[in-house]
Scaffold this motif. Structure first.
Motif, PDB file in Angstrom:
ATOM      1  N   ASN A 121      -0.212  35.143  24.666  1.00 37.96           N
ATOM      2  CA  ASN A 121      -0.718  33.792  24.902  1.00 37.96           C
ATOM      3  C   ASN A 121      -1.495  33.327  23.670  1.00 37.96           C
ATOM      4  O   ASN A 121      -2.714  33.184  23.687  1.00 37.96           O
ATOM      5  N   SER A 122      -0.742  33.145  22.604  1.00 39.30           N
ATOM      6  CA  SER A 122      -1.323  32.702  21.346  1.00 39.30           C
ATOM      7  C   SER A 122      -0.284  31.904  20.572  1.00 39.30           C
ATOM      8  O   SER A 122       0.840  31.720  21.030  1.00 39.30           O
ATOM      9  N   VAL A 123      -0.691  31.453  19.395  1.00 40.28           N
ATOM     10  CA  VAL A 123       0.151  30.622  18.540  1.00 40.28           C
ATOM     11  C   VAL A 123       0.778  31.496  17.465  1.00 40.28           C
ATOM     12  O   VAL A 123       0.153  32.427  16.956  1.00 40.28           O
ATOM     13  N   CYS A 124       2.015  31.170  17.115  1.00 40.21           N
ATOM     14  CA  CYS A 124       2.738  31.897  16.076  1.00 40.21           C
ATOM     15  C   CYS A 124       3.337  30.887  15.098  1.00 40.21           C
ATOM     16  O   CYS A 124       3.797  29.813  15.493  1.00 40.21           O
ATOM     17  N   PHE A 125       3.321  31.249  13.840  1.00 49.80           N
ATOM     18  CA  PHE A 125       4.048  30.487  12.827  1.00 49.80           C
ATOM     19  C   PHE A 125       4.877  31.463  12.022  1.00 49.80           C
ATOM     20  O   PHE A 125       4.354  32.444  11.485  1.00 49.80           O
ATOM     21  N   ILE A 126       6.170  31.191  11.935  1.00 50.59           N
ATOM     22  CA  ILE A 126       7.082  32.025  11.157  1.00 50.59           C
ATOM     23  C   ILE A 126       7.554  31.207   9.964  1.00 50.59           C
ATOM     24  O   ILE A 126       8.243  30.196  10.121  1.00 50.59           O
ATOM     25  N   GLY A 127       7.161  31.634   8.789  1.00 51.61           N
ATOM     26  CA  GLY A 127       7.537  30.934   7.570  1.00 51.61           C
ATOM     27  C   GLY A 127       6.532  31.235   6.481  1.00 51.61           C
ATOM     28  O   GLY A 127       5.471  31.819   6.729  1.00 51.61           O
ATOM     29  N   ASN A 128       6.835  30.836   5.290  1.00 51.07           N
ATOM     30  CA  ASN A 128       5.974  31.112   4.159  1.00 51.07           C
ATOM     31  C   ASN A 128       4.901  30.039   4.021  1.00 51.07           C
ATOM     32  O   ASN A 128       5.094  28.903   4.445  1.00 51.07           O
ATOM     33  N   PRO A 129       3.769  30.390   3.427  1.00 47.49           N
ATOM     34  CA  PRO A 129       2.668  29.439   3.340  1.00 47.49           C
ATOM     35  C   PRO A 129       2.833  28.400   2.243  1.00 47.49           C
ATOM     36  O   PRO A 129       3.531  28.614   1.257  1.00 47.49           O
ATOM     37  N   ASP A 130       2.218  27.276   2.467  1.00 45.97           N
ATOM     38  CA  ASP A 130       1.926  26.275   1.455  1.00 45.97           C
ATOM     39  C   ASP A 130       0.602  25.654   1.907  1.00 45.97           C
ATOM     40  O   ASP A 130       0.057  26.055   2.942  1.00 45.97           O
ATOM     41  N   LYS A 131       0.068  24.721   1.187  1.00 45.67           N
ATOM     42  CA  LYS A 131      -1.254  24.169   1.533  1.00 45.67           C
ATOM     43  C   LYS A 131      -1.251  23.483   2.904  1.00 45.67           C
ATOM     44  O   LYS A 131      -2.197  23.623   3.676  1.00 45.67           O
ATOM     45  N   ILE A 132      -0.202  22.738   3.214  1.00 42.47           N
ATOM     46  CA  ILE A 132      -0.129  22.042   4.506  1.00 42.47           C
ATOM     47  C   ILE A 132      -0.113  23.054   5.643  1.00 42.47           C
ATOM     48  O   ILE A 132      -0.846  22.922   6.632  1.00 42.47           O
ATOM     49  N   VAL A 163       0.784  34.792  11.856  1.00 44.74           N
ATOM     50  CA  VAL A 163       1.728  34.225  10.897  1.00 44.74           C
ATOM     51  C   VAL A 163       2.604  35.343  10.358  1.00 44.74           C
ATOM     52  O   VAL A 163       2.150  36.468  10.145  1.00 44.74           O
ATOM     53  N   TYR A 164       3.879  35.016  10.161  1.00 42.27           N
ATOM     54  CA  TYR A 164       4.866  35.950   9.632  1.00 42.27           C
ATOM     55  C   TYR A 164       5.515  35.294   8.422  1.00 42.27           C
ATOM     56  O   TYR A 164       6.052  34.185   8.537  1.00 42.27           O
ATOM     57  N   GLY A 213      -3.755  36.637  12.401  1.00 43.00           N
ATOM     58  CA  GLY A 213      -3.059  37.891  12.140  1.00 43.00           C
ATOM     59  C   GLY A 213      -1.968  37.640  11.124  1.00 43.00           C
ATOM     60  O   GLY A 213      -1.120  36.764  11.327  1.00 43.00           O
ATOM     61  N   ILE A 214      -1.987  38.356  10.040  1.00 44.10           N
ATOM     62  CA  ILE A 214      -1.008  38.171   8.963  1.00 44.10           C
ATOM     63  C   ILE A 214      -0.014  39.321   8.995  1.00 44.10           C
ATOM     64  O   ILE A 214      -0.405  40.490   8.994  1.00 44.10           O
ATOM     65  N   HIS A 215       1.273  38.962   9.024  1.00 40.68           N
ATOM     66  CA  HIS A 215       2.348  39.950   9.146  1.00 40.68           C
ATOM     67  C   HIS A 215       3.418  39.670   8.103  1.00 40.68           C
ATOM     68  O   HIS A 215       3.586  38.541   7.641  1.00 40.68           O
ATOM     69  N   ASP A 216       4.181  40.703   7.776  1.00 36.77           N
ATOM     70  CA  ASP A 216       5.295  40.551   6.841  1.00 36.77           C
ATOM     71  C   ASP A 216       6.354  39.612   7.410  1.00 36.77           C
ATOM     72  O   ASP A 216       6.425  39.383   8.623  1.00 36.77           O
ATOM     73  N   ALA A 217       7.205  39.134   6.540  1.00 34.69           N
ATOM     74  CA  ALA A 217       8.331  38.292   6.949  1.00 34.69           C
ATOM     75  C   ALA A 217       9.242  39.079   7.889  1.00 34.69           C
ATOM     76  O   ALA A 217       9.334  40.302   7.799  1.00 34.69           O
ATOM     77  N   ILE A 218       9.868  38.352   8.800  1.00 37.47           N
ATOM     78  CA  ILE A 218      10.797  38.963   9.747  1.00 37.47           C
ATOM     79  C   ILE A 218      12.118  38.205   9.714  1.00 37.47           C
ATOM     80  O   ILE A 218      12.168  37.040   9.339  1.00 37.47           O
TER      81      ILE A 218
END
Length: 180
Positions: A9-20, A37-38, A54-59
């Protein structure tokens, strides 16, 4: 893709970072939302030591699809060139049974029913309110959203194969118009 792992029950973002993207994740985390984030490069951002991130490797592959389904909220954050449009996550998240929280765009409302199959924010305040609402939904409400999104994806031809065919037909029409 079903997963035998319990829902997070949390938020996930899959993708590489940028400022936005970094700013959106920071906003959620600073307002008490847990965010995983992945992707490549998150460990080089200022979010590295944030307690709620939580910072995770790319999947990829099956792990990508499992993560789409496992988290309660899948965040879709456009790159600058997608503003006002859509991206492939716009289709991947609902097809995988994810609950998508994405920026408002006319194209998103063309493809999905807002508030039923997709949840769209127009500003930071809406991002926070919608994240809260989605995380507070019951499991039954969440499952209804997931099922509606999957159904729309399948019935509307939003698979990679269908999207590729749409692009092919568009190029074909352009060539015919150019020659004729």
């Amino acid at each position: 893709v079903a997963t035998d792992e319990p829902e997070l029950n949390s938020v996930c973002f899959i993708g590489n970072p940028d400022k936005i993207r970094e700013n959106a994740v920071r906003l959620l985390a600073e307002n008490g939302f847990p965010v995983d984030v992945y992707g490549h490069g998150w460990n080089k951002t200022s979010l590295l030591k944030h307690a709620k991130v939580g910072i995770h490797d790319a999947i990829d592959g099956i792990e990508f699809w499992k993560k789409i389904r496992r988290y309660r909220v899948q965040l879709n954050i456009f790159r600058t060139h997608n503003a006002g449009s859509h991206n492939m996550r716009s289709f991947e998240i609902p097809a995988g049974g994810g609950i998508q929280l994405a920026p408002y765009s006319p194209e998103h409302t063309f493809f999905f029913e807002e508030g039923k199959e997709i949840f769209l924010y127009r500003n930071q305040d809406e991002l926070l309110k919608l994240a809260k609402r989605l995380l507070e939904n019951s499991k039954e409400q969440a499952e209804a959203i997931r099922q509606a999104a999957v159904k729309r994806s399948l019935e509307s031809g939003y698979t990679y194969k269908d999207r590729a065919l749409t692009v092919f037909k568009t190029f074909e029409r352009m060539l015919i118009n150019e020659q004729g």
